[in-house]
Write an enzyme that holds these catalytic residues in place. Sequence first.
Site, PDB file in Angstrom:
ATOM      1  N   ASP A   1      45.625  44.344  43.773  1.00 43.78           N
ATOM      2  CA  ASP A   1      45.314  43.941  42.399  1.00 43.78           C
ATOM      3  C   ASP A   1      46.609  43.434  41.761  1.00 43.78           C
ATOM      4  O   ASP A   1      47.471  44.227  41.374  1.00 43.78           O
ATOM      5  CB  ASP A   1      44.775  45.115  41.583  1.00 43.78           C
ATOM      6  CG  ASP A   1      43.388  45.565  42.023  1.00 43.78           C
ATOM      7  OD1 ASP A   1      43.024  45.347  43.190  1.00 43.78           O
ATOM      8  OD2 ASP A   1      42.679  46.173  41.188  1.00 43.78           O
ATOM      9  N   LYS A  26      40.008  40.229  37.367  1.00 42.39           N
ATOM     10  CA  LYS A  26      39.964  41.577  36.789  1.00 42.39           C
ATOM     11  C   LYS A  26      40.466  41.516  35.359  1.00 42.39           C
ATOM     12  O   LYS A  26      41.446  40.826  35.062  1.00 42.39           O
ATOM     13  CB  LYS A  26      40.831  42.502  37.646  1.00 42.39           C
ATOM     14  CG  LYS A  26      41.010  43.913  37.111  1.00 42.39           C
ATOM     15  CD  LYS A  26      41.882  44.724  38.066  1.00 42.39           C
ATOM     16  CE  LYS A  26      42.291  46.065  37.476  1.00 42.39           C
ATOM     17  NZ  LYS A  26      43.158  46.829  38.413  1.00 42.39           N
ATOM     18  N   LYS A  53      35.976  42.327  38.100  1.00 45.40           N
ATOM     19  CA  LYS A  53      36.287  43.740  37.929  1.00 45.40           C
ATOM     20  C   LYS A  53      36.629  44.026  36.477  1.00 45.40           C
ATOM     21  O   LYS A  53      37.506  43.394  35.899  1.00 45.40           O
ATOM     22  CB  LYS A  53      37.454  44.157  38.829  1.00 45.40           C
ATOM     23  CG  LYS A  53      37.850  45.626  38.673  1.00 45.40           C
ATOM     24  CD  LYS A  53      38.944  46.019  39.644  1.00 45.40           C
ATOM     25  CE  LYS A  53      39.454  47.436  39.378  1.00 45.40           C
ATOM     26  NZ  LYS A  53      40.514  47.840  40.331  1.00 45.40           N
TER      27      LYS A  53
END
EC number: 4.1.2.4
Length: 231
Positions: A91, A152, A182
């Site tokens: 991430d 995300k 996300k």
Amino acid sequence: MEITRSALAQMVDHTLLKTDATRAQVSALVAEARELGAFSVCVSPSMLPITDELGDVKVATVCGFPSGNHTSSAKAAEAAESSRLGADEIDMVINIGLLKEGRPDAVEAEIRAVREATTGLLKVIIESAALTDEEIVAACRAAEAAGADYVKTSTGFHPAGGASVHAVELMAATVGDRLGVKASGGIRDYATANAMVEAGATRLGLSGTRAVLDGADGDEPGGQVGMGSAY
């Protein structure tokens, strides 16, 4: 429709990114993730490799975290090392200042550098609460063009805040039929988690996973109407 507890659990990155986290706490996180049926654990790179029994639980870590103000080469090196140490997913945080300067091409270039260094799945943290709608769209398009797998919302560390339904809806409308979305940051109860899923989230970053999942219990006599796993 409300998502079932088990389907929701399989969308969760069970997260521990506190600056004072210990390896003992990471071990407890892994055990809890297995118990709850979470999709993955998300920990700091310094906690890799994870030597606890994982079962089906995946391992995610962060890159350029939490500011994103690292050089592209530093982010790529961090991603490469984390991949070598067993991370299934990375991430990464973008440099949002580049978006503020109107340089989405530079954002795309840094994402691509991390993509090339990552052996697994790549999620791109855009820090949506700090962006305009136009910047959110630009960040999502840059992530897609660079070969990312997910966009995300947030690190959970930015003062502007975390995930919002509006941001998730916009991200999903921009790339959601091609990339995962996300939602992360400030999701502390089942109602909020369910709202994020309805808005288009296909993965959730949660630190209080048990409390969120417990909120799904008993909402519908005989069980909720499930949406199934996103994976």
